[in-house]
Design an enzyme around this catalytic site. Structure first.
Site, short mmCIF file in Angstrom:
data_model
loop_
_atom_site.label_atom_id
_atom_site.label_comp_id
_atom_site.label_asym_id
_atom_site.label_seq_id
_atom_site.Cartn_x
_atom_site.Cartn_y
_atom_site.Cartn_z
N CYS A 13 32.11 15.02 11.97
CA CYS A 13 32.93 15.69 12.42
C CYS A 13 34.77 15.18 11.98
O CYS A 13 34.93 14.70 13.30
CB CYS A 13 33.08 16.16 13.90
N CYS B 25 37.56 16.14 14.66
CA CYS B 25 36.80 15.60 15.56
C CYS B 25 37.28 14.23 15.78
O CYS B 25 38.39 13.16 16.95
CB CYS B 25 36.18 15.60 16.40
N ASP B 26 37.36 12.79 14.96
CA ASP B 26 36.72 11.88 14.61
C ASP B 26 38.07 11.28 13.49
O ASP B 26 38.42 9.97 13.94
CB ASP B 26 35.56 11.25 14.87
#
Ligand code: NAP
Length: 330
Positions: free
Chosen positions: A133, A136-137
Site C-alpha cells: 500500500c 499507507c507506507d
C-alpha cells in the site's frame, strides 16, 4: 431477526446498503474491524468515478457513500464476519465479538485481497520494507530507492505516487509490455524518477531486519542478478476474498463466487454476492457499485417473495441444474 445482512464495506457493499435501506430493509452492514472501506481506502485520486469531474480521494469517496447509506438507516457494524451458516432459510453470521446476527437474506461483498508473490522474503520483511500500500507506507521511503512489482494499473498508480517520496522507483515487470491502461502507462513513462525493469521476476527479497535488495530472474533466459533497494511495493493484483464461503457457495474456475448470469444470485437461495468477489474482469469502483445495486434489488425481490409465500421452495426455479428461488428479473 433482521431482513438483510450485508458483509463488506467497499463500493459494492455500501451501494447495496443505500438501495436496501431506501427499500426499508434496515440492513446491517458488517464492515470489518480494520479494513473498512475496501480497496479505495488505499487509493489516492479516483478520476473515473462518475460525478466527480475533478476527481476525489478514495477515502473521501468511501466516506460519502457510507454517509449516504447511513442517511437512509443502514446500520454499520465495525466487526468482522468470522463464520457463516447460510445453507438454511435463516442466514447466521457470527461476528468477531461473538455476537450471532440472523437474517432472511445475505449479501456477500467482501471484495478482494492483495495478491502475494509467494516468496519467503516477502512475509519475513513485510512491514520492514515490503508493502502492498503506497498511500499507507510511501511516507517512510523519503529519498530512498525502491521498486514496485507489477505491470497493471495498480503498479503504475503506486509507482507514480511513490515518486513524491522516493528518489528512484524501479517498476519490475515479468513481461516486455504493460497491462496498464494507456493513460497510466504514459504518466509512468513520463516520470523521470521511474525506471522500468522488463522481463524480470522477483525470486527473493534480501535483508534481515530491513529490505536491502531483490534477486531478479530473467523471464527470457533465466539468468539472475541482484538489485539494491530499500523498499518493495507489491502491486500484482488481487484475489477474491472467499475464505468464509469456500465450502458453502459454489465458486468459479477463477476463484470468484459463482452467480447466476447477470444476477447476483449465488448457488444458495437467499445469498447474493456483489463486487470484486464475483468479478474476475472489470473490478472498478463504478462496476462494484453497479453490482451492489443488482444485489440489493435481487435481495429485495427475494424478501418480497418470501413475505408473500412464506419460506420459498428452493427448487422453484431450476437454472442450469442448480436450485434457485424464483426472483423477477431486475
Ligand atoms: P492486474 O490488472 O491484474 O495486473 C496485475 C499485474 O501484475 C500484471 O501486470 C501481471 O503481469 C502482474 N502479476 C500478476 N501476478 C504476478 C506474479 N505472481 N508475479 C509478478 N507479476 C505478476 O491488477 P491491478 O493492476 O491491481 O488492477 C486490477 C484492476 O483494477 C484492473 O481492472 C485495473 O484497471 C483496476 N485499477 C484501476 C485503477 C485506476 O483506473 N486508477 C487503479 C488501479 C487498479 P501480466 O501483465 O504478465 O499478467
Amino acid at each position: 431477526m433482521r431482513q438483510l445482512i450485508i458483509i463488506g464495506s467497499g463500493p459494492a457493499a455500501l451501494t447495496a446498503a443505500i438501495y436496501a435501506a431506501r427499500a426499508n430493509l434496515n440492513p446491517l452492514v458488517v464492515a470489518s474491524s480494520v479494513d473498512v472501506g475496501g480497496e479505495l481506502m488505499n487509493t489516492t485520486d479516483v478520476e473515473n468515478f462518475p460525478g466527480f469531474p475533478d476527481g476525489i480521494q478514495g477515502p473521501e469517496l468511501m466516506a460519502k457513500i457510507q454517509a449516504q447509506a447511513e442517511r437512509f438507516g443502514a446500520e454499520i457494524r465495525y466487526d468482522d464476519a468470522v463464520e457463516l451458516d447460510i445453507a438454511g432459510p435463516v442466514k447466521r453470521v457470527t461476528l468477531g465479538s461473538g455476537t450471532v446476527e440472523e437474517a432472511d437474506a445475505l449479501i456477500f461483498a467482501t471484495g478482494s485481497a492483495y495478491r502475494k508473490i509467494g516468496i519467503a522474503g516477502e512475509e519475513r520483511l513485510s512491514g520492514r520494507g515490503v508493502s502492498w500500500c503506497a498511500t499507507c507506507d510511501g511516507f517512510f521511503f523519503r529519498e530512498k530507492t525502491i521498486a514496485v512489482v507489477g505491470g497493471g494499473d495498480s503498479a503504475m498508480e503506486e509507482a507514480t505516487f511513490l515518486t513524491r517520496f522516493a528518489s528512484k522507483v524501479y517498476v519490475i515487470h515479468r513481461r516486455g509490455e504493460l497491462r496498464a491502461s494507456k493513460i497510466m502507462q504514459e504518466r509512468a513513462f513520463a516520470n523521470e524518477k521511474i525506471e522500468f525493469v522488463w522481463n524480470s521476476q522477483v525470486v527473493d527479497i534480501l535483508g534481515t531486519d530491513a529490505v536491502t535488495g531483490v534477486v531478479l530472474e530473467s523471464t527470457v533466459d533465466g539468468s539472475r542478478r541482484e538489485l539494491a533497494l530499500e523498499g518493495v511495493f507489491v502491486a500484482i493484483g488481487n484475489d477474491p476474498r472467499t475464505h468464509l464461503v469456500h465450502d458453502k457457495l459454489e465458486l468459479t474456475a477463477e476463484g470468484t463466487v459463482w452467480v447466476d448470469g447477470r444476477s447476483s444470485r449465488t448457488s444458495v437461495p437467499g445469498v447474493f454476492a456483489a463486487g470484486d468477489v464475483i468479478d474476475p474482469t472489470y473490478r472498478q469502483a463504478a462496476t462494484a457499485a453497479g453490482s451492489g445495486t443488482v444485489a440489493a434489488l435481487d435481495a429485495e425481490h427475494y424478501l418480497a417473495a418470501l413475505g408473500e409465500a412464506g419460506t420459498p421452495d428452493p427448487a422453484a426455479d431450476e437454472i442450469g441444474g442448480r436450485a434457485h428461488v424464483a426472483s423477477p428479473a431486475v
